[in-house]
Design an enzyme around this catalytic site. Sequence first.
Site, short mmCIF file in Angstrom:
data_model
loop_
_atom_site.label_atom_id
_atom_site.label_comp_id
_atom_site.label_asym_id
_atom_site.label_seq_id
_atom_site.Cartn_x
_atom_site.Cartn_y
_atom_site.Cartn_z
N PRO A 130 0.87 -1.25 -0.10
CA PRO A 130 -0.14 -0.12 -0.24
C PRO A 130 0.84 1.13 0.06
O PRO A 130 1.73 1.41 0.73
CB PRO A 130 -0.74 -0.23 1.33
N SER A 159 -3.82 1.72 -0.04
CA SER A 159 -3.47 2.59 1.13
C SER A 159 -4.82 3.30 1.45
O SER A 159 -5.53 3.53 0.42
CB SER A 159 -2.34 3.63 0.71
N TYR A 182 -4.37 3.21 8.82
CA TYR A 182 -3.38 3.63 9.95
C TYR A 182 -4.00 3.45 11.36
O TYR A 182 -5.02 3.79 11.68
CB TYR A 182 -2.95 4.88 9.64
N THR A 208 -1.45 -0.59 9.76
CA THR A 208 -0.15 -0.26 9.73
C THR A 208 0.32 0.50 11.04
O THR A 208 -0.52 1.42 11.38
CB THR A 208 0.07 0.84 8.57
N LYS A 282 0.79 -4.56 9.61
CA LYS A 282 2.09 -4.16 9.03
C LYS A 282 2.95 -3.18 9.87
O LYS A 282 2.38 -2.30 10.28
CB LYS A 282 1.48 -3.45 7.57
N SER A 304 8.04 -4.89 8.45
CA SER A 304 8.29 -3.75 7.64
C SER A 304 8.55 -2.36 8.40
O SER A 304 8.33 -2.49 9.61
CB SER A 304 6.55 -3.43 7.02
N HIS A 306 8.29 0.47 6.78
CA HIS A 306 7.65 1.52 6.03
C HIS A 306 8.56 1.87 5.09
O HIS A 306 8.65 2.91 4.58
CB HIS A 306 7.22 2.53 6.89
N ARG A 309 10.79 4.86 6.18
CA ARG A 309 10.16 6.17 6.03
C ARG A 309 9.63 6.39 7.45
O ARG A 309 9.11 7.46 7.74
CB ARG A 309 9.00 6.09 5.03
N GLY A 338 10.26 -3.97 2.04
CA GLY A 338 11.73 -2.86 2.22
C GLY A 338 12.90 -3.44 1.62
O GLY A 338 13.41 -4.39 1.67
N GLY A 339 13.25 -2.66 0.50
CA GLY A 339 14.36 -2.98 -0.18
C GLY A 339 14.47 -3.86 -1.23
O GLY A 339 15.63 -4.24 -1.58
N ARG A 341 14.57 -5.45 -4.43
CA ARG A 341 14.91 -4.66 -5.75
C ARG A 341 15.33 -5.79 -6.83
O ARG A 341 15.51 -5.34 -7.95
CB ARG A 341 16.02 -3.74 -5.66
#
Length: 408
Positions: A130, A159, A182, A208, A282, A304, A306, A309, A338-339, A341
């Site tokens: 999200p 989200s 949230y 979250t 989350k 997570s 975030h 962030r 997270g991360g 790639r």
Amino acid sequence: MKKLSDNRRNLLKFLLASPLISTAAFTQEFQMDEMDPDIQYLLNLQKKLIASPDDAINIFDLEAVARRSLPPAHYGYIATGVADERSQISNLLGYKKLKLRARRIRDVREIDTSVTIFGRKWPSPLAIAPTGHHRAYHNNGELAVARAAKNKERLMMLSNVTSTSVEEVNEARGEPVWFQLYARDHWPSSLKMIRRAEAAGCEVLILTVDMVGAGKRETQDRFMMMDRRNCSACHGDVRSPFRGRPMYEGVNLDDYLGAQELFNWDLIKRIKDTTNMKLVVKGITHALDAKLCVENGVDLIIVSNHGGRAQVDSRGTIEILPEVVAAVDGKIPVMVDGGIRRGSDIFKALALGATAVDIGRPYLWGLGAFGQAGVEKVIDIFDAEFKTVMQQTGATSINQISKEMLTS
Ligand SMILES: Cc1cc2nc3c(=O)[nH]c(=O)nc-3n(C[C@H](O)[C@H](O)[C@H](O)COP(=O)(O)O)c2cc1C
């Protein structure tokens, strides 16, 4: 003089073709500006801006286009983590530290990448995280992402700060998304959104829990300083991530914004008592909280931070995953984000016990670069890389991926 430079170019090309020479050694020996542009590109020191998603070799080609195309403030919102970005960097480095231990002499012609979550089978363990405000990156916003998720049959999480309503997104997706909320002690707005997501057919609610304490998003502030446009034309005079968002219609934002740091485990109980939707939490980064989630009836955990962030100085989420998996002890599924790639990162997460993974920034790069086609290309690249890693390591189905296939 010309001959000397031709010779150097040929030598570089020859060395580049040699598997014995690492690119890192090159960058130290030769100055970038001495190099033929084609060689710079091969070394990935300078990316070519692709004109079509079909030209993307990896997901970073889409990032380069998104960075060039988006207003600096909007790109900065995607890029930012908190403070000096240590949490975001830890997420990325966590994967780089892990190496694969491959098995050989196996028939790897047929690879089955499917996973089952809550009784629903998905063709891949890669899901869409999200993330808010998709229309800041492309006019079709969440609808473009939903259509890509539909075409690629992907689990999509939406989200609560979506720029398009859950009803419209579900229609574009062709089936209900997982709806994200949230955690705040503002029950009227939580209840309103839970009921609206339920009415739209959503069967899974994500809570979250990691946005506690105002994150200091320094990277975003710096990108905003570069943006010379008149932001109030779109944002109004008072900027808020919630104002004007369809899921916040009728919510008193003054009360809502004051209710950030007040929640506790009673909120989980209250949600469980209120709805039959599956509850996902989350933002878990500690074994003790993972245990409490299980005790409080949570149905799935997403490890997570975030995307770096929220909290400063977090461990990389892939480093956190093993303790959460151990604490949960197979009672509920665990996902991680997270991360991620590369396809190999998905593999590493599954080897450490994740049932599935979700990505944030990579699909936003695709969206910002080329809309729906960009999101689909990001998914295609991850799928192809993941399948190749499974072949290379000798795992023909997800249940053959194990921690014995990893080393640090
Ligand atoms: C631009 C952006 C917006 C986000 N918005 C939300 C959000 O509204 N709700 C939420 O739970 N997580 C949000 N996240 C976090 C993502 O769900 C996910 O945890 C994170 O992006 C994963 O890290 P990655 O970007 O390195 O893949 C956001 C992330 C980004 C990059």
